[in-house]
Design a protein around this motif. Structure first.
Motif, PDB file in Angstrom:
ATOM      1  N   SER A   1       5.833   3.673   1.222  1.00 37.35           N
ATOM      2  CA  SER A   1       6.305   4.737   2.044  1.00 37.35           C
ATOM      3  C   SER A   1       7.260   4.332   3.096  1.00 37.35           C
ATOM      4  CB  SER A   1       5.085   5.324   2.739  1.00 37.35           C
ATOM      5  OG  SER A   1       5.314   6.611   3.652  1.00 37.35           O
ATOM      6  N   ARG A   2       8.330   4.932   2.796  1.00 38.99           N
ATOM      7  CA  ARG A   2       9.538   4.555   3.782  1.00 38.99           C
ATOM      8  C   ARG A   2       9.390   5.332   5.130  1.00 38.99           C
ATOM      9  NH1 ARG A   2      14.571   6.637  -0.073  1.00 38.99           N
ATOM     10  NH2 ARG A   2      12.692   7.934  -0.511  1.00 38.99           N
ATOM     11  N   ASP A   3       8.535   6.368   5.191  1.00 36.53           N
ATOM     12  CA  ASP A   3       8.640   7.090   6.558  1.00 36.53           C
ATOM     13  C   ASP A   3       7.055   7.029   7.269  1.00 36.53           C
ATOM     14  OD1 ASP A   3       7.204   8.687   4.868  1.00 36.53           O
ATOM     15  OD2 ASP A   3       8.308  10.670   5.116  1.00 36.53           O
ATOM     16  N   GLY A   4       6.144   6.486   6.341  1.00 38.31           N
ATOM     17  CA  GLY A   4       4.910   6.298   6.735  1.00 38.31           C
ATOM     18  C   GLY A   4       3.942   7.453   6.874  1.00 38.31           C
ATOM     19  N   GLN A   5       4.604   8.660   6.320  1.00 36.38           N
ATOM     20  CA  GLN A   5       4.002   9.873   5.871  1.00 36.38           C
ATOM     21  C   GLN A   5       3.841  10.343   4.742  1.00 36.38           C
ATOM     22  OE1 GLN A   5       6.336  12.428   8.453  1.00 36.38           O
ATOM     23  NE2 GLN A   5       5.665  11.916  10.470  1.00 36.38           N
ATOM     24  N   LYS A   6       4.674  10.024   3.765  1.00 41.48           N
ATOM     25  CA  LYS A   6       4.664  10.416   2.386  1.00 41.48           C
ATOM     26  C   LYS A   6       5.058   9.300   1.506  1.00 41.48           C
ATOM     27  CE  LYS A   6       5.599  15.261   2.573  1.00 41.48           C
ATOM     28  NZ  LYS A   6       6.146  16.399   1.601  1.00 41.48           N
ATOM     29  N   LEU A   7       4.085   9.142   0.148  1.00 42.22           N
ATOM     30  CA  LEU A   7       4.448   8.023  -0.367  1.00 42.22           C
ATOM     31  C   LEU A   7       5.552   8.480  -1.317  1.00 42.22           C
ATOM     32  CD1 LEU A   7       0.784   7.650  -2.090  1.00 42.22           C
ATOM     33  CD2 LEU A   7       1.945   6.135  -0.592  1.00 42.22           C
ATOM     34  N   ASP A   8       6.340   7.174  -1.805  1.00 39.10           N
ATOM     35  CA  ASP A   8       7.629   7.444  -2.653  1.00 39.10           C
ATOM     36  C   ASP A   8       7.090   7.228  -3.902  1.00 39.10           C
ATOM     37  OD1 ASP A   8       9.269   7.697  -0.456  1.00 39.10           O
ATOM     38  OD2 ASP A   8       9.294   5.114  -0.164  1.00 39.10           O
ATOM     39  N   PRO A   9       7.569   8.250  -4.819  1.00 36.14           N
ATOM     40  CA  PRO A   9       7.147   8.051  -6.373  1.00 36.14           C
ATOM     41  C   PRO A   9       7.659   6.770  -6.878  1.00 36.14           C
ATOM     42  CG  PRO A   9       8.684   9.588  -6.259  1.00 36.14           C
ATOM     43  CD  PRO A   9       8.501   9.252  -4.748  1.00 36.14           C
TER      44      PRO A   9
ATOM     45  N   LEU B   1      -1.684  14.333  -3.963  1.00 34.82           N
ATOM     46  CA  LEU B   1      -0.768  13.706  -4.655  1.00 34.82           C
ATOM     47  C   LEU B   1       0.444  14.714  -4.652  1.00 34.82           C
ATOM     48  CD1 LEU B   1      -3.012  11.951  -7.418  1.00 34.82           C
ATOM     49  CD2 LEU B   1      -1.405  11.002  -5.699  1.00 34.82           C
ATOM     50  N   LEU B   2       0.048  15.875  -4.648  1.00 32.99           N
ATOM     51  CA  LEU B   2       1.169  16.914  -4.866  1.00 32.99           C
ATOM     52  C   LEU B   2       2.070  16.989  -3.491  1.00 32.99           C
ATOM     53  CD1 LEU B   2      -0.513  19.791  -6.867  1.00 32.99           C
ATOM     54  CD2 LEU B   2       1.637  18.543  -7.342  1.00 32.99           C
ATOM     55  N   ARG B   3       1.226  17.251  -2.329  1.00 34.44           N
ATOM     56  CA  ARG B   3       1.604  17.330  -1.005  1.00 34.44           C
ATOM     57  C   ARG B   3       2.329  16.206  -0.519  1.00 34.44           C
ATOM     58  NH1 ARG B   3      -2.837  18.825   2.341  1.00 34.44           N
ATOM     59  NH2 ARG B   3      -3.102  16.680   2.416  1.00 34.44           N
ATOM     60  N   ASP B   4       1.828  14.852  -0.565  1.00 34.33           N
ATOM     61  CA  ASP B   4       2.038  13.940   0.109  1.00 34.33           C
ATOM     62  C   ASP B   4       2.885  12.816  -0.624  1.00 34.33           C
ATOM     63  OD1 ASP B   4       0.558  15.042   2.178  1.00 34.33           O
ATOM     64  OD2 ASP B   4      -1.505  13.510   1.891  1.00 34.33           O
ATOM     65  N   VAL B   5       3.545  13.099  -1.624  1.00 41.07           N
ATOM     66  CA  VAL B   5       4.553  12.475  -2.393  1.00 41.07           C
ATOM     67  C   VAL B   5       5.892  12.919  -2.123  1.00 41.07           C
ATOM     68  CG1 VAL B   5       5.408  11.610  -4.627  1.00 41.07           C
ATOM     69  CG2 VAL B   5       2.921  11.548  -3.926  1.00 41.07           C
ATOM     70  N   SER B   6       6.781  12.149  -1.912  1.00 42.85           N
ATOM     71  CA  SER B   6       8.181  12.731  -1.603  1.00 42.85           C
ATOM     72  C   SER B   6       8.886  12.727  -3.106  1.00 42.85           C
ATOM     73  CB  SER B   6       9.175  11.646  -0.784  1.00 42.85           C
ATOM     74  OG  SER B   6       8.321  11.384   0.597  1.00 42.85           O
ATOM     75  N   TRP B   7       8.663  13.946  -3.686  1.00 39.53           N
ATOM     76  CA  TRP B   7       9.267  14.094  -4.941  1.00 39.53           C
ATOM     77  C   TRP B   7      10.775  14.423  -4.842  1.00 39.53           C
ATOM     78  CZ3 TRP B   7       6.313  12.745  -8.831  1.00 39.53           C
ATOM     79  CH2 TRP B   7       4.934  12.948  -8.925  1.00 39.53           C
TER      80      TRP B   7
END
Length: 385
Positions: A175-183, A218-224
């Protein structure tokens, strides 16, 4: 996102089904001719759909861009021929035709709190396990990407995540921002799976609410990011996950996967009825493991029968999206993490998946454009009533 724009120059006179009394060729007469050209998938004319861009008329020469509703448009060639014929019938001697593409999403989908920036969510489901649903989902996603779309795939089969194996992606997300995972990324597609986050040798012993909660995360907390299509590989059957998705997302529709034999078709018919009840459109049926061609003698054998999914689609009044053979190359590609569409894109097996991808993209466009008509951008013409 636009597809590559390749000029097509056509010489010739009027003819075909677009014959009409010749008027002086100008912007208005060219637009009038183009209003007779129907998108064969959507059954509306290309002008009112806003597909005509950068129209220029200089004497008897016309140039324009046709902006398709998807870079994977299955009827691109037919639309191009009809556009050229209509303009020639209106008096054009030279036509320079370019193609672009702009995938459209249903109103409000891209502003979803769960998946901002995602235009269309495509579910891939099956009434039972063992029909190759995940293999179809992965090759569908990679094929759409190779055809020019921005694509992601989410492994929504929490109990049996297979996307890591099928894509060959094995890293852990960061995670780059510490909030959402990068796919993660593989074969031109953004990829996410619960399999990247848990020990692959441990079984997930979760109750239903935990599974559905993990899927929403997985839908909400990923930076799609900005995607034309997000493919969700569903667990088999008609359990909690499809119901949760129906309550939380606005899917463009579901692709059902079946093998040809009666037992699989009975299950896929039940799955279709379930999706109808939760108001998720069924885009159509794919017949997987449709036939086997012996690599030695080239004899074709219908191991699981053949054509049953097409018959079921006709019975249910839905699209038949294509058939995929049972083939060693497809199995080997999945085992090695290289989908056949990526590893052998020119093979007959891969071409079967490209056909499915084009048909799915066309079905999504048709579903999206059942919404109220869109205005023509630029003001050159107004849509017909």
């Amino acid at each position: 996102m636009s597809a590559a724009r390749t000029p097509v120059r056509v010489e010739g006179g009027a003819g075909g089904r677009y014959n009409c009394p010749l008027m002086p060729l100008d912007q208005n007469s060219a637009l009038a001719a183009l209003r007779k050209v129907m998108d064969p998938e959507i059954h509306r004319d290309v002008v009112s759909l806003g597909m005509v861009k950068d129209l220029r008329v200089e004497g008897d020469a016309v140039s324009l861009t046709v902006e398709l509703t998807t870079p994977a448009c299955p009827l691109k060639d037919a639309i191009g021929k009809d556009v050229e014929a209509a303009l020639r019938a209106a008096g054009a001697k030279r036509v320079e035709l370019r193609f672009g593409a702009q995938v459209r999403g249903a109103p409000g989908v891209a502003q979803s709190q769960l998946t901002p920036g995602v235009k269309n969510i495509i579910l891939v489901g099956a009434g039972k396990g063992g029909v190759g649903k995940s293999t179809v989902a992965v090759n569908l996603a990679v094929a759409l990407a190779k055809l020019g779309a921005r694509v992601g795939i989410l492994d929504a089969d929490i109990y049996g995540p297979s996307i890591p194996i099928l894509t060959g992606v094995t890293e852990r997300p960061t995670s780059r921002d510490g909030q959402k995972l990068d796919p993660l990324h593989g074969h031109g597609v953004s990829v996410m799976s619960i399999g990247f986050l848990v020990d692959p040798e441990q079984a997930l012993i979760w109750r239903g609410p935990m599974v559905t909660g993990a899927l929403i995360q997985l839908l909400r907390d990923v930076s799609w990011g900005e995607l034309d299509y997000l493919v969700l590989d569903l667990p088999p059957g008609t359990g909690d996950v499809p119901l949760t998705l129906a309550q939380n997302i606005r899917a463009a529709g579901v692709v059902l996967v079946s093998t040809p034999q009666d037992v699989a078709l009975a299950d896929v018919i039940r799955a279709k009825l379930m999706f109808d009840k939760v108001s998720i459109p069924v885009l159509g049926i794919v017949e997987n493991m449709s036939s086997f061609v012996c690599p030695h003698c080239r004899k074709e054998t219908d191991i699981f029968a053949h054509g049953g999914a097409r018959t079921a689609a006709e019975k249910l009044g839905i699209r038949f999206l294509g058939e995929v053979p049972i083939d060693l190359a497809i199995r080997e590609g999945g085992d090695h993490g290289v989908p056949v569409v990526s590893g052998h894109p020119d093979s007959p097996q891969a071409q079967a998946f490209f056909t499915v991808a084009r048909n799915v993209a066309g079905a999504v466009s048709s579903q999206v454009l059942k919404a109220p008509r869109l205005p023509v951008i630029g003001g050159a013409a107004q849509p017909r009533a």
